[in-house]
Scaffold this active site. Structure first.
Site, PDB file in Angstrom:
ATOM      1  N   SER A  75       0.827  -1.195   0.000  1.00 25.55           N
ATOM      2  CA  SER A  75       0.000   0.000   0.000  1.00 25.55           C
ATOM      3  C   SER A  75       0.871   1.258   0.000  1.00 25.55           C
ATOM      4  CB  SER A  75      -0.965  -0.033   1.195  1.00 25.55           C
ATOM      5  OG  SER A  75      -1.923   1.007   1.100  1.00 25.55           O
ATOM      6  N   HIS A 184      -8.504   1.473  -1.004  1.00 28.89           N
ATOM      7  CA  HIS A 184      -8.366   0.472  -2.075  1.00 28.89           C
ATOM      8  C   HIS A 184      -9.689  -0.082  -2.602  1.00 28.89           C
ATOM      9  CE1 HIS A 184      -4.098   0.663  -1.390  1.00 28.89           C
ATOM     10  NE2 HIS A 184      -4.250   0.328  -0.131  1.00 28.89           N
TER      11      HIS A 184
END
Length: 297
Positions: A75, A184
């Site tokens: 991430s 996300h």
């Protein structure tokens, strides 16, 4: 964070000082003394984590470590990986992750988004549970962290329904996470569009070290591909299980985690027990990592 490391390694506070000059506040002091409510704002947390990773990456070389064959970051960590790959300079990365935090925070009003960790359920079952629970809202599996560990995100009501659906399918545990930003997932598409504009104003280089990216779990070095996938990353799942398997498939047997804590090392062990992962956040750990790589600190 990194208090012990800073006692021995001047590069830690030096790197934080560079970030502080750009951000306009003392990031190191905030990391060491808080207040926690300020540090936990995603617009602060993201630059702090990036800076910590870059500081440890720099210390690795100060101590005599050699360059790795591949890089990957989970991430936000993908920005650290791109700095390490010399695709993105540190100052641009700091500005981008601060903006990333701002865009994520404003994309979904507080209380309307949610994330939850699903433990002990197959990936396909989590995906199916999310599809079953959506009912026209957004909820999706967004972090495939390791076998039996998946994070879901979306609108709050849909995530709650998906939690129940996962439990009904046999999840060992399904628990909300203490975050308000549903990372996300499709709710971040608006933020991604704005991030894309900012990325176009930043200079990207081809990576000098190949990077396995979150969105594809495949190796990339081309600057345009790296940049494009950063945009997609904001609203697409982090394929971390596949990322580790891709590294192993490319004959990676030893890895170093440049960051505070040992979360990625723990995940890697669940994905492939033969992969050795070393932390480097304090002197003793760094010495062991250097020895594993055949180096001497």
């Amino acid at each position: 964070m990194l208090a012990t490391a800073a006692e021995s390694w001047p590069i830690i506070e030096k790197t934080f000082s560079e970030a502080s000059d750009l951000l306009g506040y003392d990031l190191w002091h905030l990391c060491q003394h808080g207040p926690a409510e300020d540090l936990n704002q995603t617009t602060v947390t993201q630059p702090a984590l990036l800076t910590a990773s870059v500081a440890l990456w720099r210390q690795w070389f100060v101590a005599g470590g050699k360059a790795p064959d591949y890089l990957a970051g989970h991430s936000l960590g993908e920005y650290s990986a791109l700095v390490a790959a010399e695709s993105l300079n540190f100052f641009d990365a700091i500005k981008l992750v601060r903006l990333r935090g701002e865009l994520m925070q404003t994309a979904v009003p507080a209380g309307e988004g949610k994330m939850a960790a699903i433990l002990g359920l197959e990936d396909d079952d989590v995906v199916a549970a999310c599809a079953e629970a959506a009912n026209g809202d957004v909820v999706a599996a967004v972090n495939f962290n390791a076998p039996g560990q998946v994070v879901i995100a979306g609108s709050a009501a849909a995530v709650e329904r998906a939690i129940d659906a996962c439990k009904a399918r046999g999840a060992r545990k399904a628990m909300p996470l203490p975050v308000s930003v549903p990372s996300h997932c499709a709710l971040m598409k608006g933020a991604a569009e704005e991030l894309a504009t900012a990325l176009d104003e930043v200079s990207f280089n081809d990576a000098v070290i190949p990077v396995v990216q979150n969105v594809t779990a495949s190796v990339a070095q081309d600057s345009e591909a790296l940049k494009s996938n950063l945009v997609k990353q904001l609203y697409s799942p982090v394929l971390w299980t596949d990322t580790i398997r891709e590294l192993v498939a490319n004959d990676v047997g030893i890895a170093v985690e440049c960051g505070a804590g040992k979360v990625l090392a723990g995940l890697a062990k669940r994905i492939d027990r033969d992969l050795s992962v070393y932390g480097v956040e304090e002197p003793d750990a760094l010495a062991k990592a250097l020895e594993a790589f055949g180096q001497k600190g």
